[in-house]
Design a protein around this motif. Structure first.
Motif, PDB file in Angstrom:
ATOM      1  N   ARG A  30       0.835  -1.207   0.000  1.00 54.70           N
ATOM      2  CA  ARG A  30       0.000   0.000   0.000  1.00 54.70           C
ATOM      3  C   ARG A  30       0.863   1.248   0.000  1.00 54.70           C
ATOM      4  O   ARG A  30       0.385   2.333   0.295  1.00 54.70           O
ATOM      5  N   LEU A  31       2.125   1.086  -0.329  1.00 58.28           N
ATOM      6  CA  LEU A  31       3.067   2.199  -0.269  1.00 58.28           C
ATOM      7  C   LEU A  31       2.780   3.025   0.969  1.00 58.28           C
ATOM      8  O   LEU A  31       2.724   4.238   0.958  1.00 58.28           O
ATOM      9  N   GLY A  32       2.564   2.318   2.065  1.00 64.78           N
ATOM     10  CA  GLY A  32       2.082   2.927   3.295  1.00 64.78           C
ATOM     11  C   GLY A  32       3.075   3.746   4.062  1.00 64.78           C
ATOM     12  O   GLY A  32       2.696   4.451   4.974  1.00 64.78           O
ATOM     13  N   GLY A  33       4.312   3.679   3.757  1.00 64.19           N
ATOM     14  CA  GLY A  33       5.273   4.474   4.496  1.00 64.19           C
ATOM     15  C   GLY A  33       6.146   3.621   5.376  1.00 64.19           C
ATOM     16  O   GLY A  33       6.280   2.421   5.195  1.00 64.19           O
ATOM     17  N   VAL A  34       6.758   4.264   6.336  1.00 63.72           N
ATOM     18  CA  VAL A  34       7.707   3.599   7.224  1.00 63.72           C
ATOM     19  C   VAL A  34       7.304   3.842   8.672  1.00 63.72           C
ATOM     20  O   VAL A  34       6.510   4.711   8.970  1.00 63.72           O
ATOM     21  N   GLY A  35       7.870   3.071   9.548  1.00 62.37           N
ATOM     22  CA  GLY A  35       7.621   3.256  10.974  1.00 62.37           C
ATOM     23  C   GLY A  35       6.233   2.820  11.387  1.00 62.37           C
ATOM     24  O   GLY A  35       5.604   1.993  10.745  1.00 62.37           O
ATOM     25  N   GLN A  36       5.747   3.400  12.462  1.00 61.25           N
ATOM     26  CA  GLN A  36       4.453   3.021  13.022  1.00 61.25           C
ATOM     27  C   GLN A  36       3.284   3.368  12.114  1.00 61.25           C
ATOM     28  O   GLN A  36       2.222   2.774  12.203  1.00 61.25           O
ATOM     29  N   VAL A  37       3.466   4.333  11.225  1.00 66.91           N
ATOM     30  CA  VAL A  37       2.382   4.780  10.365  1.00 66.91           C
ATOM     31  C   VAL A  37       2.192   3.834   9.176  1.00 66.91           C
ATOM     32  O   VAL A  37       1.159   3.823   8.543  1.00 66.91           O
ATOM     33  N   ARG A  38       3.183   2.992   8.900  1.00 66.78           N
ATOM     34  CA  ARG A  38       3.137   2.101   7.746  1.00 66.78           C
ATOM     35  C   ARG A  38       1.826   1.307   7.714  1.00 66.78           C
ATOM     36  O   ARG A  38       1.420   0.713   8.693  1.00 66.78           O
ATOM     37  N   ASN A  39       1.181   1.317   6.534  1.00 62.72           N
ATOM     38  CA  ASN A  39      -0.049   0.565   6.276  1.00 62.72           C
ATOM     39  C   ASN A  39      -1.210   0.928   7.195  1.00 62.72           C
ATOM     40  O   ASN A  39      -2.140   0.175   7.338  1.00 62.72           O
ATOM     41  N   SER A  40      -1.149   2.083   7.823  1.00 65.59           N
ATOM     42  CA  SER A  40      -2.189   2.409   8.794  1.00 65.59           C
ATOM     43  C   SER A  40      -3.339   3.226   8.208  1.00 65.59           C
ATOM     44  O   SER A  40      -4.249   3.581   8.933  1.00 65.59           O
ATOM     45  N   SER A 116       3.977  12.233   5.822  1.00 67.69           N
ATOM     46  CA  SER A 116       5.371  12.239   6.246  1.00 67.69           C
ATOM     47  C   SER A 116       5.986  10.847   6.138  1.00 67.69           C
ATOM     48  O   SER A 116       7.113  10.678   5.664  1.00 67.69           O
ATOM     49  N   SER A 117       5.235   9.847   6.568  1.00 64.49           N
ATOM     50  CA  SER A 117       5.713   8.475   6.495  1.00 64.49           C
ATOM     51  C   SER A 117       5.911   8.038   5.042  1.00 64.49           C
ATOM     52  O   SER A 117       6.912   7.404   4.691  1.00 64.49           O
ATOM     53  N   ARG A 118       4.963   8.378   4.193  1.00 64.12           N
ATOM     54  CA  ARG A 118       5.061   8.010   2.776  1.00 64.12           C
ATOM     55  C   ARG A 118       6.185   8.781   2.091  1.00 64.12           C
ATOM     56  O   ARG A 118       6.880   8.250   1.232  1.00 64.12           O
ATOM     57  N   ARG A 119       6.369  10.037   2.477  1.00 64.85           N
ATOM     58  CA  ARG A 119       7.462  10.833   1.948  1.00 64.85           C
ATOM     59  C   ARG A 119       8.796  10.179   2.300  1.00 64.85           C
ATOM     60  O   ARG A 119       9.702  10.087   1.472  1.00 64.85           O
ATOM     61  N   LEU A 121       9.292   6.999   2.904  1.00 64.85           N
ATOM     62  CA  LEU A 121       9.416   5.801   2.075  1.00 64.85           C
ATOM     63  C   LEU A 121       9.905   6.152   0.678  1.00 64.85           C
ATOM     64  O   LEU A 121      10.811   5.502   0.148  1.00 64.85           O
ATOM     65  N   MET A 122       9.335   7.186   0.083  1.00 64.85           N
ATOM     66  CA  MET A 122       9.765   7.602  -1.258  1.00 64.85           C
ATOM     67  C   MET A 122      11.233   8.023  -1.241  1.00 64.85           C
ATOM     68  O   MET A 122      11.988   7.707  -2.164  1.00 64.85           O
ATOM     69  N   ALA A 123      11.644   8.712  -0.180  1.00 62.91           N
ATOM     70  CA  ALA A 123      13.043   9.123  -0.062  1.00 62.91           C
ATOM     71  C   ALA A 123      13.956   7.906   0.014  1.00 62.91           C
ATOM     72  O   ALA A 123      15.010   7.857  -0.632  1.00 62.91           O
ATOM     73  N   LEU A 125      13.292   4.787  -1.060  1.00 58.06           N
ATOM     74  CA  LEU A 125      13.261   4.010  -2.302  1.00 58.06           C
ATOM     75  C   LEU A 125      14.059   4.658  -3.422  1.00 58.06           C
ATOM     76  O   LEU A 125      14.553   3.976  -4.316  1.00 58.06           O
ATOM     77  N   THR A 126      14.171   5.979  -3.374  1.00 60.12           N
ATOM     78  CA  THR A 126      14.880   6.692  -4.442  1.00 60.12           C
ATOM     79  C   THR A 126      16.153   7.359  -3.930  1.00 60.12           C
ATOM     80  O   THR A 126      16.655   8.305  -4.534  1.00 60.12           O
ATOM     81  N   ASP A 127      16.674   6.842  -2.835  1.00 63.98           N
ATOM     82  CA  ASP A 127      17.851   7.432  -2.186  1.00 63.98           C
ATOM     83  C   ASP A 127      19.044   7.560  -3.126  1.00 63.98           C
ATOM     84  O   ASP A 127      19.777   8.547  -3.067  1.00 63.98           O
ATOM     85  N   ASP A 128      19.229   6.585  -4.000  1.00 65.48           N
ATOM     86  CA  ASP A 128      20.385   6.618  -4.897  1.00 65.48           C
ATOM     87  C   ASP A 128      20.057   7.247  -6.255  1.00 65.48           C
ATOM     88  O   ASP A 128      20.838   7.141  -7.195  1.00 65.48           O
ATOM     89  N   TRP A 129      18.914   7.903  -6.360  1.00 69.05           N
ATOM     90  CA  TRP A 129      18.530   8.591  -7.586  1.00 69.05           C
ATOM     91  C   TRP A 129      18.997  10.042  -7.520  1.00 69.05           C
ATOM     92  O   TRP A 129      18.953  10.675  -6.464  1.00 69.05           O
ATOM     93  N   ALA A 130      19.366  10.574  -8.652  1.00 67.39           N
ATOM     94  CA  ALA A 130      19.673  12.004  -8.746  1.00 67.39           C
ATOM     95  C   ALA A 130      18.359  12.781  -8.665  1.00 67.39           C
ATOM     96  O   ALA A 130      17.306  12.259  -9.039  1.00 67.39           O
TER      97      ALA A 130
END
Length: 166
Positions: A30-40, A116-119, A121-123, A125-130
């Motif tokens: 669900r691209l829910g994010g990270v931490g406690q908020v994930r999939n919530s 914030s949690s989803r942001r 996650l996106m960061a 997943l794309t950490d090594d992207w320019a």
């Protein structure tokens, strides 16, 4: 009508496969994010809260029209959001008989947590992207989603939520 050429058949096969894999993985996580908020927060709730935040209070019909779904679907999806205090039902300022849906302070707070949690996650997943790659991916994904929405609209199928404009 087949609009493919021999040269792009392999590329289009790869594209359709990667879209299918993306859809499956997005639904699984669900691209829910990270931490406690994930999939919530489910997708429907997120999209409704996001729309109310971006466009402000509105009636069920207006919300349904802005999201490309029918009013009964919005009514069904909003009910648990009202019950949990994330959305408030208020009287329309000009027509007291009409009901307006509004993001509650609790709803805004919860939406910000999920964003914030989803942001994050996106960061990750794309950490090594320019930065240019992130921007290009957003541009192309937005263009792809717009093409899907336009096609669905022509076919009379309600379109999914459009992303907020920046």
């Amino acid at each position: 009508m087949d609009m493919t050429t021999v040269g792009d058949t392999g590329l289009l096969d790869t594209l359709q496969h990667e879209v299918a894999v993306f859809a499956r993985r997005a639904e699984q996580t669900r691209l829910g994010g990270v931490g406690q908020v994930r999939n919530s927060m489910d997708r429907a709730a997120y999209l409704l809260l996001n729309r109310l935040d971006n466009e402000g209070p509105m009636g069920v019909k207006a919300l349904a029209a802005s999201m490309g779904i029918d009013s009964s679907t919005v009514t069904r999806q909003v009910a648990p959001l009202v019950d949990s205090g994330l959305v408030k039902r208020t009287s329309h300022p000009e027509d007291g008989r009409a009901v307006v849906l509004q993001l509650s302070p609790r709803g805004l707070s919860r939406l910000e947590e999920v964003r914030s949690s989803r942001r994050q996650l996106m960061a990750e997943l794309t950490d090594d992207w320019a930065p240019e790659e992130r921007e290009q991916f957003c541009t192309l994904l937005t263009r792809f989603n717009s093409a899907l929405s336009a096609r669905m609209s022509v076919q009379g199928v309600p379109s999914p939520e459009q992303p907020p404009t920046a």
